[in-house]
Design a protein around this motif. Structure first.
Motif, PDB file in Angstrom:
ATOM      1  N   GLN A 109       0.915  -0.982   0.221  1.00 41.19           N
ATOM      2  CA  GLN A 109      -0.200  -0.069  -0.199  1.00 41.19           C
ATOM      3  C   GLN A 109       0.554   1.330  -0.478  1.00 41.19           C
ATOM      4  O   GLN A 109       2.039   1.716   0.692  1.00 41.19           O
ATOM      5  N   PRO A 110       0.126   2.307  -0.822  1.00 38.70           N
ATOM      6  CA  PRO A 110      -0.953   2.385  -1.424  1.00 38.70           C
ATOM      7  C   PRO A 110      -0.679   1.274  -2.534  1.00 38.70           C
ATOM      8  O   PRO A 110       0.459   1.955  -3.586  1.00 38.70           O
ATOM      9  N   VAL A 111      -1.348   0.785  -3.587  1.00 33.58           N
ATOM     10  CA  VAL A 111      -1.479   0.066  -4.434  1.00 33.58           C
ATOM     11  C   VAL A 111      -2.647  -0.275  -5.821  1.00 33.58           C
ATOM     12  O   VAL A 111      -3.879   0.392  -4.896  1.00 33.58           O
ATOM     13  N   SER A 112      -2.765   0.056  -6.658  1.00 36.69           N
ATOM     14  CA  SER A 112      -4.030  -0.307  -7.237  1.00 36.69           C
ATOM     15  C   SER A 112      -4.706  -1.068  -7.382  1.00 36.69           C
ATOM     16  O   SER A 112      -3.636  -1.864  -7.276  1.00 36.69           O
ATOM     17  N   ARG A 113      -5.487  -1.485  -8.100  1.00 38.35           N
ATOM     18  CA  ARG A 113      -6.389  -2.761  -8.557  1.00 38.35           C
ATOM     19  C   ARG A 113      -5.455  -3.277  -9.576  1.00 38.35           C
ATOM     20  O   ARG A 113      -5.135  -4.404  -9.874  1.00 38.35           O
ATOM     21  N   GLY A 114      -5.288  -2.442 -10.323  1.00 37.50           N
ATOM     22  CA  GLY A 114      -4.162  -2.911 -12.082  1.00 37.50           C
ATOM     23  C   GLY A 114      -3.157  -4.200 -11.144  1.00 37.50           C
ATOM     24  O   GLY A 114      -2.781  -4.769 -11.423  1.00 37.50           O
ATOM     25  N   GLN A 115      -2.279  -2.477 -10.598  1.00 38.16           N
ATOM     26  CA  GLN A 115      -0.914  -3.556  -9.736  1.00 38.16           C
ATOM     27  C   GLN A 115      -1.407  -4.972  -8.812  1.00 38.16           C
ATOM     28  O   GLN A 115      -0.412  -6.119  -8.826  1.00 38.16           O
ATOM     29  N   VAL A 116      -2.850  -4.933  -8.069  1.00 45.51           N
ATOM     30  CA  VAL A 116      -2.794  -6.159  -7.706  1.00 45.51           C
ATOM     31  C   VAL A 116      -2.990  -7.414  -8.273  1.00 45.51           C
ATOM     32  O   VAL A 116      -2.909  -8.672  -8.234  1.00 45.51           O
ATOM     33  N   ALA A 117      -3.722  -6.925  -8.999  1.00 52.13           N
ATOM     34  CA  ALA A 117      -4.063  -7.535 -10.523  1.00 52.13           C
ATOM     35  C   ALA A 117      -3.302  -8.382 -11.247  1.00 52.13           C
ATOM     36  O   ALA A 117      -2.994  -9.221 -11.348  1.00 52.13           O
ATOM     37  N   ALA A 118      -2.356  -7.434 -11.730  1.00 49.33           N
ATOM     38  CA  ALA A 118      -0.225  -8.275 -12.416  1.00 49.33           C
ATOM     39  C   ALA A 118       0.027  -8.333 -11.150  1.00 49.33           C
ATOM     40  O   ALA A 118       1.196  -9.575 -11.569  1.00 49.33           O
ATOM     41  N   ILE A 119      -0.061  -8.438 -10.012  1.00 47.78           N
ATOM     42  CA  ILE A 119       1.034  -9.247  -9.090  1.00 47.78           C
ATOM     43  C   ILE A 119       0.191 -10.732  -8.342  1.00 47.78           C
ATOM     44  O   ILE A 119       0.900 -11.918  -8.495  1.00 47.78           O
ATOM     45  N   ARG A 120      -1.036 -10.757  -8.620  1.00 55.22           N
ATOM     46  CA  ARG A 120      -2.028 -12.245  -8.761  1.00 55.22           C
ATOM     47  C   ARG A 120      -1.981 -12.930  -9.838  1.00 55.22           C
ATOM     48  O   ARG A 120      -2.805 -13.819  -9.517  1.00 55.22           O
ATOM     49  N   ALA A 121      -2.004 -11.972 -10.577  1.00 57.03           N
ATOM     50  CA  ALA A 121      -1.980 -12.843 -12.251  1.00 57.03           C
ATOM     51  C   ALA A 121      -3.648 -13.420 -12.247  1.00 57.03           C
ATOM     52  O   ALA A 121      -3.855 -14.009 -13.175  1.00 57.03           O
ATOM     53  N   VAL A 122      -5.074 -12.478 -12.084  1.00 57.11           N
ATOM     54  CA  VAL A 122      -5.756 -12.787 -11.926  1.00 57.11           C
ATOM     55  C   VAL A 122      -6.399 -11.317 -11.831  1.00 57.11           C
ATOM     56  O   VAL A 122      -5.772 -10.513 -11.518  1.00 57.11           O
ATOM     57  N   SER A 123      -8.302 -11.406 -12.343  1.00 54.77           N
ATOM     58  CA  SER A 123      -9.096 -10.766 -12.419  1.00 54.77           C
ATOM     59  C   SER A 123      -9.080 -10.387 -10.446  1.00 54.77           C
ATOM     60  O   SER A 123      -8.994 -11.444  -9.400  1.00 54.77           O
ATOM     61  N   VAL A 124      -9.620  -8.928  -9.961  1.00 58.95           N
ATOM     62  CA  VAL A 124      -9.328  -8.815  -8.563  1.00 58.95           C
ATOM     63  C   VAL A 124     -10.255  -7.811  -8.406  1.00 58.95           C
ATOM     64  O   VAL A 124     -10.729  -7.389  -7.038  1.00 58.95           O
ATOM     65  N   ASP A 125     -11.618  -7.655  -8.928  1.00 63.69           N
ATOM     66  CA  ASP A 125     -12.408  -6.843  -9.017  1.00 63.69           C
ATOM     67  C   ASP A 125     -13.356  -6.566  -7.841  1.00 63.69           C
ATOM     68  O   ASP A 125     -13.346  -6.261  -6.727  1.00 63.69           O
ATOM     69  N   SER A 126     -13.582  -8.447  -8.103  1.00 63.41           N
ATOM     70  CA  SER A 126     -15.275  -8.103  -7.441  1.00 63.41           C
ATOM     71  C   SER A 126     -14.201  -9.018  -5.403  1.00 63.41           C
ATOM     72  O   SER A 126     -15.218  -8.769  -5.464  1.00 63.41           O
ATOM     73  N   VAL A 127     -12.844  -9.359  -5.598  1.00 65.87           N
ATOM     74  CA  VAL A 127     -12.453  -9.428  -3.900  1.00 65.87           C
ATOM     75  C   VAL A 127     -12.180  -7.976  -3.897  1.00 65.87           C
ATOM     76  O   VAL A 127     -12.257  -7.680  -2.689  1.00 65.87           O
ATOM     77  N   ILE A 128     -11.773  -6.954  -4.741  1.00 68.18           N
ATOM     78  CA  ILE A 128     -11.683  -5.400  -4.315  1.00 68.18           C
ATOM     79  C   ILE A 128     -12.839  -4.986  -3.389  1.00 68.18           C
ATOM     80  O   ILE A 128     -12.860  -4.078  -2.222  1.00 68.18           O
TER      81      ILE A 128
END
Length: 187
Positions: A109-128
């Motif tokens: 943190q602070p981290v963007s949704r895109g950065q989290v998705a890139a690290i996890r290699a999956v879509s994270v929209d619903s999880v966020i």
């Protein structure tokens, strides 16, 4: 209405139903292989139908245009029932995906949704959205470069973990020998 229009409307409804984010008209047009003008007319027909214009009844949800496209929303007058359902269905434990996403946000943190998705290699929209709804993360600012929302953890997470500050998180680097993209929180 001719059956080809009914079929187009049904296909667009299916896209709107499964999308985690608003859909722009060009995105819908590409998915259904129709011109944007035809899709715009279909979206307006669908919206009118949901509003009860014509022979139909007003639905408990609506099709709303927002900044980035079109999306289905529960009507405001049903918020209490929706909230009650969400609370009743909200499990006490987080899913593995939610825990992984929360860990990335906590340490980066602070981290963007895109950065989290890139690290996890999956879509994270619903999880966020789930983590925000549970009060464990929140929007803490905007990226100067991209304007993307930046996320961080909340005091509620610290309370749940029994920590006074995010600096008390255990060091993660020793647990991730060789992992790229996740760095220890620098406080």
């Amino acid at each position: 209405m001719p059956s080809h229009l009914e079929e187009l409307d049904a296909r667009i409804e299916a896209l709107l139903l499964v999308s985690d984010a608003p859909l722009a008209l060009p995105t819908i047009a590409t998915a259904v292989d129709r011109p944007v003008a035809v899709v715009r007319q279909a979206v307006e027909r669908i919206r009118d139908d949901y509003e009860g214009r014509g022979s139909g009844r007003r639905r408990g949800f609506e099709l709303r245009e927002v900044a980035t496209g079109w999306r289905l929303y529960a009507r405001v007058e049903h918020d209490e029932a929706v909230r009650a359902l969400a609370e009743a269905e909200s499990p006490g434990r987080l899913s593995q995906a939610a825990l992984e996403t929360l860990a990335v946000i906590a340490y980066r943190q602070p981290v963007s949704r895109g950065q989290v998705a890139a690290i996890r290699a999956v879509s994270v929209d619903s999880v966020i959205r789930t983590l925000q709804a549970r009060g464990l993360i929140e929007e803490v600012g905007r990226s100067e470069e991209t304007g993307a929302a930046l996320y961080g953890t909340t005091d509620e997470l610290l309370v749940a973990l029994g920590l006074r500050s995010i600096d008390e998180l255990p060091p993660i680097a020793p647990l991730l020998a060789g992992a790229e993209g996740v760095h220890e929180h620098a406080g």
